[in-house]
Design a protein around this motif. Structure first.
Motif, short mmCIF file in Angstrom:
data_model
loop_
_atom_site.label_atom_id
_atom_site.label_comp_id
_atom_site.label_asym_id
_atom_site.label_seq_id
_atom_site.Cartn_x
_atom_site.Cartn_y
_atom_site.Cartn_z
N CYS A 189 1.02 -1.36 0.15
CA CYS A 189 0.30 0.11 0.26
C CYS A 189 0.56 1.07 -0.05
O CYS A 189 1.43 1.38 0.88
CB CYS A 189 -1.53 0.02 1.00
N LYS A 190 -0.19 1.99 -0.66
CA LYS A 190 0.76 3.22 -0.64
C LYS A 190 0.91 4.43 1.13
O LYS A 190 -0.40 4.23 1.86
CB LYS A 190 0.70 4.86 -1.84
N LYS A 191 1.83 5.51 0.94
CA LYS A 191 1.39 5.71 2.70
C LYS A 191 0.43 6.99 2.37
O LYS A 191 0.43 7.67 1.14
CB LYS A 191 3.02 6.08 2.72
N ASP A 192 -0.49 6.89 2.82
CA ASP A 192 -1.61 7.97 2.99
C ASP A 192 -0.31 9.46 2.94
O ASP A 192 -0.03 9.58 3.94
CB ASP A 192 -2.55 7.68 4.01
N GLU A 193 -1.47 10.11 2.27
CA GLU A 193 -0.88 11.25 2.17
C GLU A 193 -1.30 12.76 3.39
O GLU A 193 -2.56 11.90 3.49
CB GLU A 193 -1.38 12.31 0.66
N GLU A 194 -0.77 13.25 4.02
CA GLU A 194 -0.93 13.97 4.58
C GLU A 194 -2.34 15.31 4.44
O GLU A 194 -2.21 15.60 3.49
CB GLU A 194 0.52 14.53 5.69
N LYS A 195 -3.27 15.29 5.43
CA LYS A 195 -4.24 15.80 5.25
C LYS A 195 -4.32 17.33 5.03
O LYS A 195 -3.43 17.57 5.90
CB LYS A 195 -5.28 15.55 6.25
N THR A 196 -4.99 17.85 4.86
CA THR A 196 -4.65 19.51 5.02
C THR A 196 -5.28 20.09 5.52
O THR A 196 -6.02 19.72 6.55
CB THR A 196 -5.53 20.35 3.40
N GLU A 197 -5.17 21.36 6.02
CA GLU A 197 -5.38 21.98 6.84
C GLU A 197 -6.62 21.95 7.03
O GLU A 197 -7.41 22.55 7.86
CB GLU A 197 -4.58 23.29 7.91
N LYS A 198 -7.19 22.82 5.87
CA LYS A 198 -8.64 22.72 5.90
C LYS A 198 -9.33 21.84 5.52
O LYS A 198 -10.30 21.90 6.76
CB LYS A 198 -8.56 22.73 3.97
N GLU A 199 -8.94 20.34 5.20
CA GLU A 199 -9.27 19.21 4.96
C GLU A 199 -9.06 18.83 6.61
O GLU A 199 -10.20 17.71 7.01
CB GLU A 199 -8.25 17.70 4.11
N LYS A 200 -8.57 18.45 7.49
CA LYS A 200 -8.05 18.44 9.03
C LYS A 200 -9.89 19.36 9.65
O LYS A 200 -10.52 18.71 10.34
CB LYS A 200 -7.49 18.83 9.57
N ASN A 201 -9.83 20.87 9.70
CA ASN A 201 -10.73 21.48 10.07
C ASN A 201 -12.26 21.12 9.74
O ASN A 201 -13.18 20.75 10.69
CB ASN A 201 -9.91 22.68 9.72
N LEU A 202 -12.12 21.06 8.47
CA LEU A 202 -13.45 20.37 7.86
C LEU A 202 -14.12 19.35 8.44
O LEU A 202 -14.60 19.17 8.33
CB LEU A 202 -13.34 20.53 5.43
N GLU A 203 -13.07 18.49 8.56
CA GLU A 203 -13.72 16.79 8.73
C GLU A 203 -13.86 17.25 10.21
O GLU A 203 -15.11 16.62 10.82
CB GLU A 203 -12.10 16.12 9.05
N LEU A 204 -13.41 18.33 11.72
CA LEU A 204 -13.88 18.29 12.63
C LEU A 204 -15.18 19.41 12.49
O LEU A 204 -16.17 19.13 13.59
CB LEU A 204 -13.01 18.98 13.30
N LEU A 205 -15.30 20.21 11.70
CA LEU A 205 -16.26 20.68 12.03
C LEU A 205 -17.25 20.09 11.74
O LEU A 205 -18.85 20.61 12.08
CB LEU A 205 -16.06 21.98 10.29
N VAL A 206 -18.12 19.00 10.73
CA VAL A 206 -18.75 18.34 10.01
C VAL A 206 -19.27 16.83 11.22
O VAL A 206 -20.37 16.31 11.06
CB VAL A 206 -18.71 17.64 8.59
N SER A 207 -18.30 17.18 12.09
CA SER A 207 -17.89 15.89 13.32
C SER A 207 -19.25 15.76 13.87
O SER A 207 -19.62 14.66 14.94
CB SER A 207 -17.43 15.61 13.49
N GLY A 208 -20.26 16.31 14.49
CA GLY A 208 -21.39 16.23 15.18
C GLY A 208 -21.97 18.45 15.56
O GLY A 208 -21.59 18.73 15.31
N LYS A 209 -22.71 18.18 16.00
CA LYS A 209 -22.67 19.47 16.89
C LYS A 209 -22.38 19.85 17.71
O LYS A 209 -21.07 19.27 18.66
CB LYS A 209 -24.55 19.10 17.82
N TRP A 210 -22.04 21.16 18.09
CA TRP A 210 -21.03 22.23 18.31
C TRP A 210 -22.12 23.33 19.04
O TRP A 210 -22.50 24.08 18.57
CB TRP A 210 -20.24 23.08 17.56
#
Length: 140
Positions: free
Chosen positions: A21-42
């Motif tokens: 398997c190829k090593k997974d590429e590092e997520k961008t700051e945008k991808e990380k923050n977007l993933e956290l934002l949509v992770s449920g209610k704040w």
């Protein structure tokens, strides 16, 4: 026979090396923050304005929250209502549109359990603090 076994082991080793398997590429700051934002209610923890009208609110309940959805829409139950959002390429600026009005927030910090944002206007700014767990506050 030893040569055959050795050649077979070499071929298996080469096959494993080239098909791993190829090593997974590092997520961008945008991808990380977007993933956290949509992770449920704040849920609101505090809201504070700075400027000509200093106010602070710290009494919120589970009815006061933001919910960002992966389709680019959001629900907010205390002040802004519902609308659409976009996040900047650097993952630090959140633009929210409700009707014909767009508000631009700076994400000052975000992790699995806490979200802090700032809304800067020409005459005031406001700090928002949210968490994954709701407060249980009763107004006095």
């Amino acid at each position: 026979m030893k040569k055959v076994v050795l050649m077979l082991m070499f071929m298996i080793g080469a096959a494993v090396t080239f098909t791993s398997c190829k090593k997974d590429e590092e997520k961008t700051e945008k991808e990380k923050n977007l993933e956290l934002l949509v992770s449920g209610k704040w849920y609101y923890q505090s809201y504070k304005t700075n400027g000509s009208n200093n106010t602070a609110y710290t009494c919120f309940t589970s009815a006061n929250y933001w919910e960002f959805k992966s389709d680019g829409t959001f629900n907010e139950t205390w002040d802004f209502g519902n609308g659409t959002y976009t996040i900047s390429e650097d993952g630090k600026t959140l633009s929210l549109t409700t009707g014909n009005y767009t508000s631009t927030f700076t994400i000052t910090s975000i992790n699995n359990s806490e979200l802090k944002m700032n809304l800067a206007g020409s005459k005031f700014s406001a700090d928002f603090s949210m968490a994954k767990t709701a407060l249980n506050c009763t107004a006095r």
